[in-house]
Scaffold this motif. Structure first.
Motif, PDB file in Angstrom:
ATOM      1  N   GLY A   1       0.243   2.730  10.545  1.00  0.00           N
ATOM      2  CA  GLY A   1      -0.050   3.140  11.901  1.00  0.00           C
ATOM      3  C   GLY A   1      -1.531   3.371  12.164  1.00  0.00           C
ATOM      4  O   GLY A   1      -1.923   3.702  13.270  1.00  0.00           O
TER       5      GLY A   1
ATOM      6  N   CYS B   1       4.868  -3.532  10.732  1.00  0.00           N
ATOM      7  CA  CYS B   1       3.658  -4.065  11.357  1.00  0.00           C
ATOM      8  C   CYS B   1       2.776  -4.661  10.259  1.00  0.00           C
ATOM      9  O   CYS B   1       2.406  -3.977   9.303  1.00  0.00           O
TER      10      CYS B   1
ATOM     11  N   CYS C   1       0.786  -2.015  16.864  1.00  0.00           N
ATOM     12  CA  CYS C   1       1.996  -1.196  16.922  1.00  0.00           C
ATOM     13  C   CYS C   1       1.766   0.132  17.634  1.00  0.00           C
ATOM     14  O   CYS C   1       2.696   0.913  17.788  1.00  0.00           O
TER      15      CYS C   1
ATOM     16  N   LYS D   1      -5.701   4.465  15.968  1.00  0.00           N
ATOM     17  CA  LYS D   1      -4.362   3.902  15.912  1.00  0.00           C
ATOM     18  C   LYS D   1      -4.441   2.380  15.894  1.00  0.00           C
ATOM     19  O   LYS D   1      -5.352   1.783  16.455  1.00  0.00           O
ATOM     20  N   CYS D   2      -3.462   1.793  15.269  1.00  0.00           N
ATOM     21  CA  CYS D   2      -3.369   0.336  15.188  1.00  0.00           C
ATOM     22  C   CYS D   2      -3.107  -0.217  16.587  1.00  0.00           C
ATOM     23  O   CYS D   2      -2.212   0.255  17.284  1.00  0.00           O
TER      24      CYS D   2
ATOM     25  N   GLY E   1       0.296   2.795  16.624  1.00  0.00           N
ATOM     26  CA  GLY E   1       0.424   3.954  15.745  1.00  0.00           C
ATOM     27  C   GLY E   1       1.801   4.219  15.196  1.00  0.00           C
ATOM     28  O   GLY E   1       1.983   5.135  14.404  1.00  0.00           O
ATOM     29  N   SER E   2       2.809   3.457  15.551  1.00  0.00           N
ATOM     30  CA  SER E   2       4.158   3.729  15.066  1.00  0.00           C
ATOM     31  C   SER E   2       4.430   3.094  13.702  1.00  0.00           C
ATOM     32  O   SER E   2       5.279   3.572  12.957  1.00  0.00           O
ATOM     33  N   GLY E   3       3.760   1.994  13.381  1.00  0.00           N
ATOM     34  CA  GLY E   3       3.981   1.315  12.114  1.00  0.00           C
ATOM     35  C   GLY E   3       5.086   0.280  12.180  1.00  0.00           C
ATOM     36  O   GLY E   3       5.341  -0.413  11.205  1.00  0.00           O
TER      37      GLY E   3
END
Length: 60
Positions: A55, A48, A22, A18-19, A24-26
């Motif tokens: 994400g 993001c 953010c 995951k990023c 993982g939400s983007g």
């Protein structure tokens, strides 16, 4: 006689990381500023820029 081949176990592909920005939400929160003195009045969702909204963490 041919040697017997054992079947290869099927494994699921690992999930991408995951990023970290953010999580993982983007999307990330962006502050909205208005007026001549640029006072902050709230927040809105923004794309993001680290993962470009996917994400997923980018790998080099």
């Amino acid at each position: 006689m041919a040697a017997r081949q054992t079947p290869v176990p099927v494994t699921a592909a690992p999930e991408p990381a995951k990023c970290p920005t953010c999580k993982g939400s983007g999307e990330v929160s962006r502050t909205v500023r208005v007026g001549r003195k640029r006072r902050a009045v709230g927040e809105q969702a923004g794309l993001c820029l680290t993962c470009l909204g996917s994400g997923e963490a980018l790998t080099d």
